[in-house]
Design an enzyme around this catalytic site. Structure first.
Site, mmCIF file in Angstrom:
data_model
loop_
_atom_site.group_PDB
_atom_site.id
_atom_site.type_symbol
_atom_site.label_atom_id
_atom_site.label_comp_id
_atom_site.label_asym_id
_atom_site.label_seq_id
_atom_site.Cartn_x
_atom_site.Cartn_y
_atom_site.Cartn_z
ATOM 1 N N SER A 56 19.200 -14.609 -20.901
ATOM 2 C CA SER A 56 18.518 -13.376 -20.488
ATOM 3 C C SER A 56 19.133 -12.152 -21.155
ATOM 4 C CB SER A 56 18.565 -13.222 -18.965
ATOM 5 O OG SER A 56 19.892 -13.099 -18.505
ATOM 6 N N HIS A 80 2.160 -18.032 -26.183
ATOM 7 C CA HIS A 80 3.461 -17.532 -25.738
ATOM 8 C C HIS A 80 3.233 -16.220 -25.009
ATOM 9 C CE1 HIS A 80 6.070 -20.501 -27.779
ATOM 10 N NE2 HIS A 80 4.973 -20.651 -28.508
ATOM 11 N N ARG A 81 3.497 -16.204 -23.723
ATOM 12 C CA ARG A 81 3.071 -15.112 -22.856
ATOM 13 C C ARG A 81 3.894 -13.839 -23.003
ATOM 14 N NH1 ARG A 81 -0.410 -18.593 -22.515
ATOM 15 N NH2 ARG A 81 -1.267 -19.456 -20.591
ATOM 16 N N SER A 89 -9.539 -9.038 -36.753
ATOM 17 C CA SER A 89 -10.702 -9.357 -35.928
ATOM 18 C C SER A 89 -11.891 -9.828 -36.758
ATOM 19 C CB SER A 89 -11.121 -8.118 -35.123
ATOM 20 O OG SER A 89 -12.347 -8.340 -34.461
ATOM 21 N N ARG A 147 -19.699 -14.720 -37.431
ATOM 22 C CA ARG A 147 -18.387 -15.369 -37.264
ATOM 23 C C ARG A 147 -18.472 -16.681 -36.497
ATOM 24 N NH1 ARG A 147 -14.677 -12.398 -32.634
ATOM 25 N NH2 ARG A 147 -15.945 -12.966 -30.833
ATOM 26 N N HIS A 169 12.740 -19.584 -27.723
ATOM 27 C CA HIS A 169 11.823 -20.508 -27.049
ATOM 28 C C HIS A 169 10.699 -20.932 -27.988
ATOM 29 C CE1 HIS A 169 9.379 -22.320 -23.949
ATOM 30 N NE2 HIS A 169 8.404 -21.463 -24.161
ATOM 31 N N ARG A 174 7.888 -24.859 -31.470
ATOM 32 C CA ARG A 174 6.993 -24.885 -32.627
ATOM 33 C C ARG A 174 7.593 -25.473 -33.892
ATOM 34 N NH1 ARG A 174 2.624 -24.889 -29.622
ATOM 35 N NH2 ARG A 174 2.517 -23.088 -28.236
#
Length: 205
Positions: A56, A80-81, A89, A147, A169, A174
């Protein structure tokens, strides 16, 4: 139609010594051991807190990167939050315009050799998609409508910001053997870049 390799770029000017000193100052508050800070104590302290699982503390620093990859890979990245994302876009980008070279750009699949039968089939499919996309735009379709035919292989750019704990993490998940090959390809490149900037935080991964 363009086919390119994935790319990664660290966007921050990283002063690794200052980052390590800041993390040490924060971490030593937990133990009230600020009196043990010296000119070269940060690396040893941080290596020890990582070994103990006290990660942390490294959340106090973050890194932003640019990733150029296929859209399929980004679907995994954005899971991954604890992160911030800004992504190219397909709703607003009109790839038939001059600024995009009037063409679609695709990411080369790392699991097929150029010239193989699989690669040739993939290349044919991508060319068909580009032709159809341009035809739809010429017929009056908006980019957000056209698209709908775009594939996972479409190149996209993504800016990702994570704190250092979340990057660790990310790399654990990954770069693992079970990760998707294209995800592992991108994560591996980025991990090597990170190790080159702040080795003590990533050289155990």
């Amino acid at each position: 139609m363009r086919v390119i390799e994935p790319q990664v770029e660290i966007l921050d000017e990283i002063d690794s010594d200052e980052i390590l000193r800041k993390i040490e100052r924060a971490g030593r508050v937990c133990y009230k051991s600020e009196d043990r800070i010296t000119a070269d104590s940060a690396r040893v302290f941080i290596r020890n807190i990582l070994k103990s699982g006290h990660e942390s503390v490294i959340e106090h620093e973050k890194i932003s990167v640019r990733i150029v990859c296929d859209r399929g890979v980004t679907h995994e990245i954005v899971r991954h939050r604890i992160a911030s994302y800004s992504q190219e876009s397909t709703r607003y980008c009109n790839y038939s315009k001059d600024k995009f070279g009037n063409e679609l750009t695709f990411i080369k699949p790392c699991f097929w050799e150029k010239g193989s039968l699989e690669y040739q089939k993939w290349e044919q499919a991508m060319q068909m998609i580009e032709d159809t996309y341009n035809e739809m735009i010429a017929m009056g379709a908006k980019p957000q409508e056209a698209r709908s035919i775009l594939p996972n292989s479409l190149k996209t750019e993504l800016i990702v910001t994570m704190d250092l704990r979340e990057w660790r993490h990310f790399f654990r998940l990954r770069t693992a053997e079970r990760a998707h090959p294209q995800m592992r390809e991108v994560a591996g490149m980025l991990l090597e870049e990170m190790k080159g900037k702040i080795d003590v935080l990533f050289d155990d991964l």
